[in-house]
Design a protein around this motif. Structure first.
Motif, short mmCIF file in Angstrom:
data_model
loop_
_atom_site.label_atom_id
_atom_site.label_comp_id
_atom_site.label_asym_id
_atom_site.label_seq_id
_atom_site.Cartn_x
_atom_site.Cartn_y
_atom_site.Cartn_z
N LEU A 179 2.52 -10.18 6.71
CA LEU A 179 3.34 -9.02 6.34
C LEU A 179 3.77 -8.26 7.60
O LEU A 179 4.93 -7.85 7.72
CB LEU A 179 2.58 -8.09 5.39
CG LEU A 179 3.33 -6.81 5.01
CD1 LEU A 179 4.66 -7.11 4.31
CD2 LEU A 179 2.47 -5.92 4.11
N LEU A 183 7.57 -7.49 8.74
CA LEU A 183 8.04 -6.13 9.02
C LEU A 183 8.64 -6.06 10.42
O LEU A 183 9.66 -5.42 10.65
CB LEU A 183 6.88 -5.13 8.89
CG LEU A 183 6.33 -4.93 7.47
CD1 LEU A 183 5.02 -4.17 7.50
CD2 LEU A 183 7.35 -4.21 6.58
N GLU A 186 12.05 -7.87 10.40
CA GLU A 186 13.05 -7.07 9.70
C GLU A 186 13.50 -5.89 10.57
O GLU A 186 14.68 -5.59 10.67
CB GLU A 186 12.49 -6.55 8.36
CG GLU A 186 12.33 -7.64 7.32
CD GLU A 186 11.53 -7.17 6.11
OE1 GLU A 186 11.11 -8.01 5.31
OE2 GLU A 186 11.32 -5.94 5.97
N HIS A 199 10.01 0.95 8.73
CA HIS A 199 9.79 0.97 7.28
C HIS A 199 8.95 2.18 6.87
O HIS A 199 7.96 2.49 7.54
CB HIS A 199 9.05 -0.29 6.84
CG HIS A 199 9.81 -1.56 7.04
ND1 HIS A 199 9.93 -2.15 8.28
CD2 HIS A 199 10.48 -2.34 6.18
CE1 HIS A 199 10.66 -3.26 8.15
NE2 HIS A 199 11.00 -3.40 6.90
N GLU A 203 6.70 2.13 1.21
CA GLU A 203 7.21 0.77 0.98
C GLU A 203 6.22 -0.27 1.50
O GLU A 203 5.95 -1.27 0.85
CB GLU A 203 8.57 0.59 1.69
CG GLU A 203 9.19 -0.79 1.44
CD GLU A 203 10.35 -1.12 2.39
OE1 GLU A 203 11.05 -0.20 2.82
OE2 GLU A 203 10.51 -2.32 2.70
N VAL A 204 5.67 0.02 2.68
CA VAL A 204 4.74 -0.94 3.29
C VAL A 204 3.48 -1.08 2.43
O VAL A 204 3.01 -2.19 2.16
CB VAL A 204 4.37 -0.50 4.72
CG1 VAL A 204 3.29 -1.38 5.30
CG2 VAL A 204 5.61 -0.52 5.61
N ARG A 207 4.25 -3.09 -0.66
CA ARG A 207 4.43 -4.52 -0.37
C ARG A 207 3.09 -5.20 -0.10
O ARG A 207 2.86 -6.34 -0.50
CB ARG A 207 5.38 -4.71 0.82
CG ARG A 207 6.84 -4.55 0.40
CD ARG A 207 7.78 -4.56 1.58
NE ARG A 207 7.88 -5.87 2.22
CZ ARG A 207 8.75 -6.14 3.19
NH1 ARG A 207 9.57 -5.19 3.64
NH2 ARG A 207 8.79 -7.34 3.74
N TRP A 208 2.21 -4.50 0.61
CA TRP A 208 0.89 -5.08 0.88
C TRP A 208 0.12 -5.28 -0.42
O TRP A 208 -0.45 -6.33 -0.67
CB TRP A 208 0.11 -4.18 1.86
CG TRP A 208 -1.21 -4.77 2.24
CD1 TRP A 208 -1.45 -5.69 3.21
CD2 TRP A 208 -2.47 -4.50 1.63
NE1 TRP A 208 -2.79 -6.00 3.24
CE2 TRP A 208 -3.43 -5.28 2.28
CE3 TRP A 208 -2.87 -3.65 0.58
CZ2 TRP A 208 -4.79 -5.25 1.95
CZ3 TRP A 208 -4.21 -3.62 0.24
CH2 TRP A 208 -5.15 -4.42 0.91
N ALA A 210 1.31 -5.62 -3.37
CA ALA A 210 1.93 -6.69 -4.16
C ALA A 210 1.52 -8.07 -3.64
O ALA A 210 1.25 -8.98 -4.41
CB ALA A 210 3.45 -6.54 -4.12
N ARG A 211 1.45 -8.21 -2.32
CA ARG A 211 1.07 -9.49 -1.71
C ARG A 211 -0.34 -9.89 -2.11
O ARG A 211 -0.60 -11.03 -2.50
CB ARG A 211 1.12 -9.43 -0.18
CG ARG A 211 2.50 -9.40 0.42
CD ARG A 211 2.40 -9.54 1.92
NE ARG A 211 2.34 -10.94 2.31
CZ ARG A 211 3.41 -11.72 2.40
NH1 ARG A 211 4.61 -11.25 2.14
NH2 ARG A 211 3.29 -12.97 2.77
N ARG A 214 -0.58 -10.66 -5.76
CA ARG A 214 0.05 -11.95 -6.06
C ARG A 214 -0.89 -13.10 -5.70
O ARG A 214 -1.01 -14.08 -6.41
CB ARG A 214 1.36 -12.06 -5.26
CG ARG A 214 2.26 -13.18 -5.69
CD ARG A 214 3.70 -12.91 -5.26
NE ARG A 214 3.80 -12.66 -3.83
CZ ARG A 214 4.46 -11.65 -3.29
NH1 ARG A 214 5.06 -10.76 -4.05
NH2 ARG A 214 4.50 -11.49 -1.98
#
Ligand SMILES: [Zn+2]
Length: 275
Positions: A179, A183, A186, A199, A203-204, A207-208, A210-211, A214
């Motif tokens: 991740l 970042l 991007e 970022h 948001e970070v 995203r973490w 979610a990762r 998942r």
């Protein structure tokens, strides 16, 4: 290999030139050496270097993703286009340093552990906070551990390997570093390395979360023997990987359908939660 007589003269001299140009220790050797030192410090033994390449090829027990393995492979080869990679090019002034941090070389180490533009500090804090739920000590990290993660073991006090924690550690470190890498790319490329366009933390964090969520969901899906047959993951290993986080005690549950760690920071801030 090709016999000398089979090589044309120009091919032969090209080969000789390449030999001369090579530094005494190549970038690959230096990277592999770092990984080996870290593994030795954690595991108490030094694996044969070929083990590192093999691990990344095999992706045993579905622990490391294909994307991670490709990233790790390239990193071990010193082949990522960062820092020193640009040294002897006409664009080195622009691409070698991390000017926002005033770092002369934007090395992988800088990106993963030092950079103020990659949100690495925040992502490492999330990782440590999650790991601390296992009540095991979070190891002091360095680039060698990242490079050699496929072989790094977490040991119990009696010196035996804790397979569940080892697997959790490998997943968390690889997901977190990947991740950070995303970042960085991007920010550096799409956001044109503009320090004002780092970022946002929310948001970070999302995203973490979610990762990791998942990965947890993927793991449980992969235990399905009806679907994955002999390649299915061992249920008890997956249990031992995630149970140590004692998510139930902290009120955190896995929202399997969305792959989100519900109850952790980002989710709590979702509007309308208590309506
Ligand atoms: Zn930086």
């Amino acid at each position: 290999g090709a016999r000398l007589s089979a090589l044309s003269q120009s091919e032969f001299y090209r080969g000789v030139r390449q030999l001369k140009v090579q530094e005494p220790r190549s970038r690959t050797q230096r990277m592999v050496e770092q990984a080996e030192l870290a593994i030795e410090a954690m595991n108490g033994y030094r694996p044969h270097p070929s083990k590192l390449w093999l691990n990344l090829k095999q992706r045993k027990h579905g622990t490391l993703t294909q994307k991670w393995c490709a990233f790790n492979w390239k990193a071990l080869n010193g082949a990522h286009k960062v820092g020193e990679f640009w040294k002897h090019t006409p664009v080195s002034d622009r691409y070698m340093p991390c000017t926002s941090c005033n770092a002369p070389v934007e090395s992988l180490e800088h990106i993963i552990f030092e950079c103020r533009m990659t949100n690495q500090e925040l992502v490492w804090k999330l990782t440590k906070d999650l790991w601390n739920r296992t009540s095991a000590t979070f190891p002091d990290l360095n680039l060698g551990i990242v490079l050699g993660i496929s072989e790094i073991d977490i040991k119990r006090e009696d010196g035996s390997t804790d397979r569940g924690l080892t697997r959790l550690f490998r997943i968390l470190i690889s997901e977190t570093v990947y991740l950070i890498w995303l970042l960085r790319c991007e920010w550096r490329i799409s956001r044109e390395a503009d320090p004002m366009r780092v970022h946002p933390a929310s948001e970070v964090t999302a995203r973490w979360n979610a990762r990791i969520g998942r990965r947890m969901r993927m793991d449980w899906n992969l235990t399905n023997q009806a679907i994955h047959k002999t390649r299915a993951l061992n249920k008890s290993l997956v249990q031992r990987t995630w149970n140590r986080l004692r998510l139930s005690e902290t009120g955190i549950t896995v929202n399997v359908s969305e792959g989100v760690l519900v109850g952790s920071g980002a989710a709590e801030r979702l509007p309308g939660r208590n309506r």
